[in-house]
Motif scaffolding. Structure first.
Motif, PDB file in Angstrom:
ATOM      1  N   THR A 174       0.774  -1.297   0.053  1.00  0.00           N
ATOM      2  CA  THR A 174       0.070   0.093   0.176  1.00  0.00           C
ATOM      3  C   THR A 174       0.779   1.276   0.050  1.00  0.00           C
ATOM      4  O   THR A 174       0.646   2.085  -0.668  1.00  0.00           O
ATOM      5  N   LEU A 175       1.833   1.233   0.855  1.00  0.00           N
ATOM      6  CA  LEU A 175       2.605   2.507   0.961  1.00  0.00           C
ATOM      7  C   LEU A 175       3.493   2.529  -0.489  1.00  0.00           C
ATOM      8  O   LEU A 175       3.611   3.769  -0.979  1.00  0.00           O
ATOM      9  N   TYR A 176       3.882   1.510  -0.923  1.00  0.00           N
ATOM     10  CA  TYR A 176       4.736   1.497  -2.001  1.00  0.00           C
ATOM     11  C   TYR A 176       3.970   2.011  -3.241  1.00  0.00           C
ATOM     12  O   TYR A 176       4.253   2.809  -4.215  1.00  0.00           O
ATOM     13  N   LEU A 177       2.721   1.503  -3.278  1.00  0.00           N
ATOM     14  CA  LEU A 177       1.812   1.927  -4.269  1.00  0.00           C
ATOM     15  C   LEU A 177       1.340   3.459  -4.529  1.00  0.00           C
ATOM     16  O   LEU A 177       1.311   4.130  -5.523  1.00  0.00           O
ATOM     17  N   ILE A 178       1.259   3.976  -3.273  1.00  0.00           N
ATOM     18  CA  ILE A 178       0.721   5.432  -3.023  1.00  0.00           C
ATOM     19  C   ILE A 178       2.053   6.210  -3.662  1.00  0.00           C
ATOM     20  O   ILE A 178       1.806   7.147  -4.153  1.00  0.00           O
ATOM     21  N   LEU A 179       3.266   5.803  -2.967  1.00  0.00           N
ATOM     22  CA  LEU A 179       4.402   6.539  -3.600  1.00  0.00           C
ATOM     23  C   LEU A 179       4.685   6.556  -4.902  1.00  0.00           C
ATOM     24  O   LEU A 179       5.067   7.515  -5.644  1.00  0.00           O
ATOM     25  N   THR A 180       4.593   5.314  -5.409  1.00  0.00           N
ATOM     26  CA  THR A 180       4.369   5.166  -7.044  1.00  0.00           C
ATOM     27  C   THR A 180       3.307   6.113  -7.609  1.00  0.00           C
ATOM     28  O   THR A 180       3.943   6.701  -8.603  1.00  0.00           O
ATOM     29  N   GLY A 181       2.317   6.265  -7.132  1.00  0.00           N
ATOM     30  CA  GLY A 181       1.330   7.007  -7.888  1.00  0.00           C
ATOM     31  C   GLY A 181       1.815   8.415  -7.730  1.00  0.00           C
ATOM     32  O   GLY A 181       1.511   8.998  -8.748  1.00  0.00           O
ATOM     33  N   ILE A 182       2.096   8.788  -6.553  1.00  0.00           N
ATOM     34  CA  ILE A 182       2.781  10.312  -6.467  1.00  0.00           C
ATOM     35  C   ILE A 182       3.834  10.582  -7.519  1.00  0.00           C
ATOM     36  O   ILE A 182       4.108  11.580  -8.144  1.00  0.00           O
ATOM     37  N   TYR A 183       4.888   9.507  -7.454  1.00  0.00           N
ATOM     38  CA  TYR A 183       6.048   9.821  -8.342  1.00  0.00           C
ATOM     39  C   TYR A 183       5.460   9.847  -9.835  1.00  0.00           C
ATOM     40  O   TYR A 183       6.129  10.433 -10.704  1.00  0.00           O
TER      41      TYR A 183
END
Length: 469
Positions: A174-183
């Motif tokens: 979840t944390l990784y996918l959120i950061l990926t979406g922001i990136y």
């Protein structure tokens, strides 16, 4: 039980080679860490990011469905290792095949370059080829991975361990996918996709180290040999297990029928930015995080009958919600995020139910074929789902006359999926769940005093204290 004339010696050999408590705890720690790096790999080169990349390079719906089918459809290759796992040891196969999958992951960051220099058609074909190879090697590794987990996880805590393991990897995902979406942002460049793909390769490489630290029971060179056909037939000779596999296939087909197209639907039809789509997809992982411990408690206390019943109902409700979602701006984003959150809870329950039921029902000695049969059945159905779903969308888009004004092909697909879920639940009623602690329904067990029974599935009850760390 799998085996031939040497089965008695095989049983005695395995029973005296159980892992110690300390080895089990060490195995559980490394299994959990491995799962975290696996989910980072998965979210980098599969699922949401890969589907956004497919939309970006112009991949048509039928090929999107085909690409999303590989991971599940290639589960059949696990059958080829049914004999070797007990005889040669699980880790002997898990490490090299997951290593080859990591090698395939190295090719993903190069595909955006192919798109830039050679065009869309070449990029699409390369993406399909690399995805297929990674899926095949991943499934060959997985054939030994879950039997390897069984060595470190006592049967009494199977549901809770998988709930906790999945919680750990879902939090990381979840944390990784959120950061990926922001990136990635609104309209990500090819360079940004390459960076995310490269992270997936690094995660797959690091995963190898922790797999090597998972202990296993000694290999059994006296394990009986069976043919591939026998390995598949053995669990199918169990009438009740056949009914479970049929139910499982229908339910997983329903999951796969729409899952990859939710991302495409949000991006192409709802017109949401890529970064927002990634964050909304992360809510699905978050839904798993907040409910997995509860699913694990229900699994161990009341059996998979209750887990499947509740999670399938929730899956049907959320699928119907996707069909009728409307609005714009913040209201649309909030609605989509809420649906994803609840859908994540539903899919988490279904996945946990499949793993726990298969590992409980399988014979403790030489029971790998039961687990493999469950993954082949579920994987085949999950793989066929997006292929048929993609063909259905393409057919409806090419025959616009069958669509009423204002109704998209995706909405029709979601409505059809609700009917598939209802069919699966009808098949569930034919299964005898007595061996899974569920001869009495969840509602009946909780009927005496609702508050008292709800306390039994508290996160802090006595059973947690007995769980190895």
């Amino acid at each position: 039980m799998i085996g031939t004339g040497s089965s008695l010696n095989s049983d005695n050999y395995n029973l005296k080679d159980q892992l110690t408590k300390a080895q089990q705890r060490r195995g559980q720690r490394n299994i959990t860490i491995t799962s975290v790096f696996s989910i980072i790999y998965f979210y980098s080169v599969n699922a949401t990011v890969l589907n956004l990349f497919a939309v970006r390079i112009g991949m048509p719906p039928d090929k999107v469905g085909l690409m999303n089918s590989f991971v599940s459809l290639f589960a059949i290759v696990q059958l080829f290792l049914a004999n070797a796992l007990e005889r040669d040891g699980k880790r002997r196969y898990v490490l090299p095949f997951y290593g080859l999958q990591a090698l395939c992951a190295f090719a993903f960051p190069l595909i955006p370059l192919i798109y830039h220099y050679l065009g869309s058609a070449q990029a699409i074909n390369t993406l399909l080829l690399v995805t297929a190879a990674a899926a095949m090697f991943g499934n060959l590794g997985q054939a030994g991975w879950f039997p390897l987990i069984r060595d470190s996880v006592p049967e009494a805590i199977t549901g809770r361990f998988f709930a906790r393991m999945r919680t750990a990897w879902q939090i990381a995902g979840t944390l990784y996918l959120i950061l990926t979406g922001i990136y990635l942002g609104s309209e990500p460049s090819m360079t940004r996709f390459s960076v995310v793909f490269a992270i997936g390769f690094v995660a797959a490489a690091i995963r190898q180290f922790f797999i090597s630290r998972v202990p296993e029971r000694k290999a059994n060179p006296e394990a009986g040999e069976i043919s591939l056909a026998q390995a598949l037939i053995t669990p199918l000779q169990d009438r009740n297990y056949r009914r479970y596999l049929l139910f499982s296939m229908m339910l997983f087909f329903a999951v796969g029928f729409v899952t990859p197209f939710i991302v495409v639907y949000m991006k192409s039809y709802l017109k949401l930015p890529s970064g927002v789509v990634a964050v909304i997809s992360a809510m699905e992982a978050a839904g798993a995080v907040v409910t997995l411990i509860l699913w694990g408690k229900i699994s161990d206390r009341y059996g998979q009958r209750s887990v499947f019943g509740l999670s399938a109902f929730l899956l049907g409700v959320t699928t119907l919600a996707w069909a009728v979602i409307y609005g714009e701006g913040a209201a649309l984003i909030f609605s989509a995020a809420l649906i994803s959150l609840l859908r994540g809870a539903a899919v988490a329950g279904i996945n946990l139910g499949q793993i726990s039921y298969s590992m409980r029902i399988a014979p403790r000695i030489n029971g790998a074929s039961y687990v493999i049969a469950a993954f082949i059945a579920g994987g085949t159905a999950l793989g066929l789902g997006p292929i048929i779903g993609g063909k259905a969308i393409l057919f409806m888009n090419n025959n616009a006359s069958i669509l009423h004004s204002g109704i998209s092909s995706y909405s029709i697909l979601f409505l059809a999926d609700v009917l598939l879920i209802i069919t699966a639940m009808a098949l569930k009623k034919r299964i005898n769940w007595e061996g899974d602690l569920a001869s009495i329904g969840m509602a009946g067990r909780m009927g005496k005093t609702a508050i008292g029974k709800l306390a039994e599935i508290s996160f802090f009850d006595r059973q947690d204290k007995e769980t190895p760390g």
